[in-house]
Structure formats: C-alpha cells, structure tokens
Enzyme design. Structure first.
Site, PDB file in Angstrom:
ATOM      1  N   HIS A  37     -10.275   1.559   0.277  1.00  0.00           N
ATOM      2  CA  HIS A  37     -10.060   0.473   1.236  1.00  0.00           C
ATOM      3  C   HIS A  37     -11.082   0.481   2.375  1.00  0.00           C
ATOM      4  O   HIS A  37     -10.739   0.238   3.531  1.00  0.00           O
ATOM      5  CB  HIS A  37      -8.636   0.575   1.795  1.00  0.00           C
TER       6      HIS A  37
ATOM      7  N   GLU B  78     -11.878  -3.954  -3.199  1.00  0.00           N
ATOM      8  CA  GLU B  78     -10.960  -2.905  -3.626  1.00  0.00           C
ATOM      9  C   GLU B  78     -10.674  -2.988  -5.129  1.00  0.00           C
ATOM     10  O   GLU B  78      -9.810  -3.757  -5.555  1.00  0.00           O
ATOM     11  CB  GLU B  78      -9.640  -3.023  -2.871  1.00  0.00           C
TER      12      GLU B  78
ATOM     13  N   HIS C 289       0.806  -1.230   0.000  1.00  0.00           N
ATOM     14  CA  HIS C 289       0.000   0.000   0.000  1.00  0.00           C
ATOM     15  C   HIS C 289       0.838   1.279   0.000  1.00  0.00           C
ATOM     16  O   HIS C 289       0.479   2.273   0.641  1.00  0.00           O
ATOM     17  CB  HIS C 289      -0.959   0.002   1.185  1.00  0.00           C
TER      18      HIS C 289
END
Length: 323
Positions: A169, A288, A99
């Site tokens: 998210h 996602e 991420h």
C-alpha cells in the site's frame, strides 16, 4: 544494512527500521506493518512516509504497509466458507470491513527473520479468530533489491481453511513533491470492477472502452476529472510469475515506475482523501496488486481461499528507470 529502533507502539513494543541499499535504490522498512517507510531512486524520494511512529499510529492511511489478512473491502464484513458464516468487524463507516480490520496486518509489529544489505524477511502470526478470521495464519514478507528492482515476496500458510488477500500500500509520487495528477499512468487492463456507494464491487466486470477507466495508453491521472479507488482486472486468476500490471511516469523527475505482479487485480487509488490523513490531497497514488475486493462473496471473482497444505504466494516488483 542498518538496523535501529524507530519508536514504540502503544503497548510499548519497539518498532525497528531496516535500511537497505543497492546501486541507485535505497529502501527503509519498518517492522510496524512490514511497511516501506522510505524508497529512493537516484537519491530522490519516490513514496510518501511519516517522520515518526506516532503519525503512523494516528493516521489510518496504511502508508507503505502490507494490508491483510484481507486487503481492500468485504461487504458488511460477512462471508461464508465451507458452509459456515463469519462476521468480521466493519471498521469503515460501520458498513464495510477494510484492510483486515482494527488489528489488520498494517497495524501489527512484525518480527525480523533475517536481513542483510539487500534484503529483509519479516514474519507475522495471526491467530485463529483474530478479527473474526478462521485459522492460524503464518505470513512472511521479503523485500529484496536487485538492480533497479524492489522485489516483494509474500507467502502464507494456514492450519484451517481461511481467506487471504494481501496488498502492498505505498503512495507513490515519483517527483517527490506536489500532487500526482500530472503523472502519466498506464494499466494494461481491458476490464475493471464498477463499485457501489460503499466502494464494494457490484459483481459486474465492465469493459474499459470509452470510459474514464481506460488506461491502456499513457494518461494523466487528473485528465478526466474522475475519482479513482477501483480494481482493474489483469487476469482471472493469480499467475505463476510477475507480469506488467501498471506503468507510472513522473513528468518533472522523468522517472518511470513499472509495477509487475502475479496478482489478478490491481487497485488504483488516486489519494484524493489524503488531505485528512496527514498528506495533501492527491499527494501520492496507490497501485495495489491483489485479489478482487469482496471476492469471497462473488463466485465469479478470483479465488481468495487458502487451505491447509497450500501456500499463498504473491510476487510484486517495483522497477525504476529514467525516461
């Protein structure tokens, strides 16, 4: 539109909260991580969120945030672009880049560009070399409400070739409490990406038929005893307009969420590890839309490169209805 301070980051920067409302929808956005802090439909909460900024800073579960510069995982934090190799920090068990790294977009305080009662636009500049990425990236995130739709538009431009993969998210729990194992999930994908022990795709694109990854018909999340943190293949490349990526039904609230997106992949995470992140295990699940994980290292995966003169554009819709 209500706009008020929510708290302060460790460096003293003020995190602001923007509240939007239209019809049956209510939306709370924080500048920290450009995240969805709260989302209500018919007055009931539908996502997980923390009560204060300290919990968002402490618990690295990315709740509601925009993950980037590259969402999901890159094996060993390494990739090559135009013949040059780059090393990114391995912030997940010292083995993978997750991420966007330690100062990924979910950990940054975004600036408000404009806002009214039904939309807000935020922006973030990621300088050349941040977290090891090449190029200065200018990113915009717009949340807007229209009927029963939450529309999320993500765009970005760069001054040098780079890689990018943004993902929203949020942890959804349509019933507002308990766990999501009884939620019924549909993903219209014929293929998924098998992963290794580090949750890095192996490079194979596997048929879902006859496996625990076949969600082409509505299936309870916990029906097969499988843990899920996998990417489902919706298409080979990004589409120009959103199309159905997933449908989720809450059995108690009789609420349906349709996720529509332009993205080629959909990461489905069942929230199994949330017990250590401030929420209960399986207290919410993530859907996602994104480019495939580790795509810069897999020639057969969807494109993740952005060059000067191009504009990255992702559109995702959360569409709510009553069953």
């Amino acid at each position: 539109m209500a706009h008020a301070p929510f708290g302060k980051m460790d460096d003293g920067a003020t995190v602001n909260e923007i509240r939007l409302g239209a019809g049956a929808l209510g939306l709370s956005i924080l500048t920290h991580g450009a995240r969805i802090h709260g989302l209500t439909f018919q007055g009931r909460p539908r996502v997980l969120g923390f009560a204060n900024i300290a919990d968002y800073l402490t618990h690295a579960v990315y709740a509601g945030a925009v993950a980037g510069r590259y969402a999901n995982r890159i094996a060993g934090g390494r990739f090559s672009l135009d013949g040059k190799s780059y090393q990114l920090p391995c912030n997940e068990r010292g083995r993978t880049h997750l991420h966007g790294g330690m100062r990924g977009f979910a950990h940054r305080n975004w600036d408000i560009v404009e806002a009214d009662d039904t939309h807000v636009t935020l922006t973030l500049v990621s300088p050349d070399g941040e977290e090891g990425y090449p190029g200065t990236l200018q990113t915009y995130c717009t949340y807007s409400l229209d009927g029963n739709d939450v529309r999320i538009t993500l765009t970005a431009t760069t001054d040098a070739p780079t890689i990018i993969n943004l993902a929203t998210h949020s942890y959804f729990n349509l019933d507002g409490s308990g766990d999501i194992l009884g939620h019924r999930l549909t993903i219209p994908a014929d293929h998924y990406l098998p992963v290794d022990d580090d949750l890095i795709p192996t490079g194979a694109i596997a048929d879902v038929s006859g496996t625990a990854f076949d969600f082409r018909t509505p299936t309870a999340v916990g029906a097969r005893g499988q843990r899920y943190d996998h990417n489902f293949v919706l298409s080979k490349e990004r589409q120009s307009e959103p199309r159905l990526a997933a449908s989720l039904e809450g059995p108690q609230s009789r609420t349906r969420l349709d996720v529509l997106s332009t993205e080629p992949g959909l990461q489905f995470y069942d929230g199994g590890y949330l017990a250590g992140g401030g929420f209960g295990a399986h207290g919410g699940l993530c859907l996602e839309p994104q480019v495939f994980p580790n795509a810069p290292n897999e020639p057969g995966f969807s494109k993740a490169t952005l060059r000067p003169g191009e504009t990255y554009r992702q559109v995702t819709l959360y569409r709510f209805s009553e069953i």
